[in-house]
Scaffold this active site. Sequence first.
Site, short mmCIF file in Angstrom:
data_model
loop_
_atom_site.label_atom_id
_atom_site.label_comp_id
_atom_site.label_asym_id
_atom_site.label_seq_id
_atom_site.Cartn_x
_atom_site.Cartn_y
_atom_site.Cartn_z
N GLU A 47 10.68 -9.57 10.52
CA GLU A 47 10.55 -9.71 9.06
C GLU A 47 11.69 -10.57 8.53
O GLU A 47 12.82 -10.47 9.03
CB GLU A 47 10.65 -8.29 8.45
CG GLU A 47 10.70 -8.25 6.94
CD GLU A 47 11.08 -6.86 6.38
OE1 GLU A 47 11.92 -6.16 6.99
OE2 GLU A 47 10.53 -6.49 5.33
N ASN A 110 6.87 -10.71 0.28
CA ASN A 110 7.48 -10.56 1.61
C ASN A 110 6.32 -10.79 2.59
O ASN A 110 5.42 -9.96 2.71
CB ASN A 110 8.08 -9.15 1.73
CG ASN A 110 8.87 -8.96 3.00
OD1 ASN A 110 8.70 -9.71 3.96
ND2 ASN A 110 9.72 -7.95 3.02
N LYS A 127 3.41 -8.13 2.44
CA LYS A 127 3.78 -6.71 2.61
C LYS A 127 3.24 -5.82 1.49
O LYS A 127 3.43 -6.11 0.30
CB LYS A 127 5.31 -6.62 2.68
CG LYS A 127 5.87 -5.25 3.03
CD LYS A 127 7.38 -5.39 3.25
CE LYS A 127 8.06 -4.10 3.63
NZ LYS A 127 9.51 -4.30 3.88
N GLU A 146 13.95 -4.15 -2.58
CA GLU A 146 12.68 -4.88 -2.35
C GLU A 146 11.75 -4.81 -3.56
O GLU A 146 11.02 -5.75 -3.85
CB GLU A 146 11.96 -4.32 -1.11
CG GLU A 146 12.60 -4.77 0.18
CD GLU A 146 11.67 -4.59 1.36
OE1 GLU A 146 10.58 -5.18 1.38
OE2 GLU A 146 12.05 -3.85 2.28
N CYS A 172 7.46 -4.18 8.51
CA CYS A 172 8.51 -3.17 8.42
C CYS A 172 8.03 -1.83 7.89
O CYS A 172 7.43 -1.06 8.61
CB CYS A 172 9.70 -3.70 7.62
SG CYS A 172 11.14 -2.63 7.86
N ASN A 197 13.39 -4.97 9.37
CA ASN A 197 14.85 -4.97 9.10
C ASN A 197 15.16 -3.56 8.63
O ASN A 197 14.89 -3.20 7.49
CB ASN A 197 15.20 -5.89 7.93
CG ASN A 197 15.23 -7.37 8.27
OD1 ASN A 197 16.29 -7.96 8.46
ND2 ASN A 197 14.06 -7.98 8.31
N1 CDV Z 1 12.63 -3.66 5.45
C1 CDV Z 1 12.11 -2.41 5.32
O1 CDV Z 1 10.96 -2.24 4.92
N2 CDV Z 1 12.94 -1.38 5.62
C2 CDV Z 1 12.52 -0.03 5.45
C3 CDV Z 1 13.61 0.79 4.84
C4 CDV Z 1 13.07 2.08 4.25
C5 CDV Z 1 14.73 1.12 5.70
C6 CDV Z 1 11.98 0.60 6.72
O2 CDV Z 1 11.00 1.33 6.62
O3 CDV Z 1 12.51 0.42 7.81
#
Ligand code: CDV
Length: 312
Positions: A47, A110, A127, A146, A172, A197
Amino acid sequence: MSRVIRVGGAQMGPLQKSDSREAAVSRMIKLLDQAHEEGCNLVAFPELTLTTFFPRWDMDDQDEVDRYFEEEMPNAATQPLFDRAKEYGIAFTFGYAEIARENGTRHHYNTSILVDEAGNIVGKYRKTHLPGHADFDPDRAFQHLEKKYFEVGNTGFRVWRFMDGIFGMCICNDRRWPETYRVMGLQGVEMVLLGFNTPSSNSQRQSERGDLRTFHNDISVQAGAYQNGTWVVSIAKAGVEDGHELMGGSAIVHPSGEIVAKSKTLDDELIVADCDLDECTFFKETIFDFDRHRRPEHYGLITQQTGVVRPD
Ligand code: CDV
């Protein structure tokens, strides 16, 4: 005909605020070179591969925010990656912050794209599950904005016929939601490609153990794979970015739910697995034969409501 795809999961180490797109792309190309040497047909990057994970910073100047976004894809910075992948005949996917012009208006998403072995963008996903918050939160150890910088994606969980199989993408936080995989599972998905991430610590619970965060990551992608009879390729951006550590744990997951390749570092690292798409069939035709066993007449609440409604 064999449907074995040699997948390279290209975990990226940290990117700092000061790192240029060109620096990120040159590291991606190095991983692509390695994937080529190892005979990969498809390479998955994380991501927001091109920049630091900027939602950890609270910014009010939209010009400053927009500097983390791409208005064109490919663009001058990423074209060398497209060119090298085309030269090798390798398909790939990566995530980036996208500014899209829709009906004359700019939208911020995203996004991840799927690029075929000839360098054509054949799939785009924006996303859906945006975690975090829209306003500065003084109670968090660090921010996760975000909801401030991105709109909820408008693509939904599509799949694409690609490389003799059926492929989908998510990003993610989407990986933690069973609905993500099931919507693609209902379209016959055989490989879900995702990047993440994820901070190594919980901004709202600093006492949370790192191994528990790894467990939550693994259980999410392993369950998604098994319960839908699909491969899941889950790739991290990892390491210390501007003083904030992101966890690693990139993995390639078999449709049985077993992890067949896993990263060992928090740096640029390629993991490789031969993924036979035909190995999805047993799971899709037995325990998770949706047509025979699902009972959607009892699942209405999943789409009728968002939050919890408790009985009186
Ligand atoms: N980039 C993300 O979406 N990170 C999220 C947050 C909650 C840490 C994750 O679900 O990993």
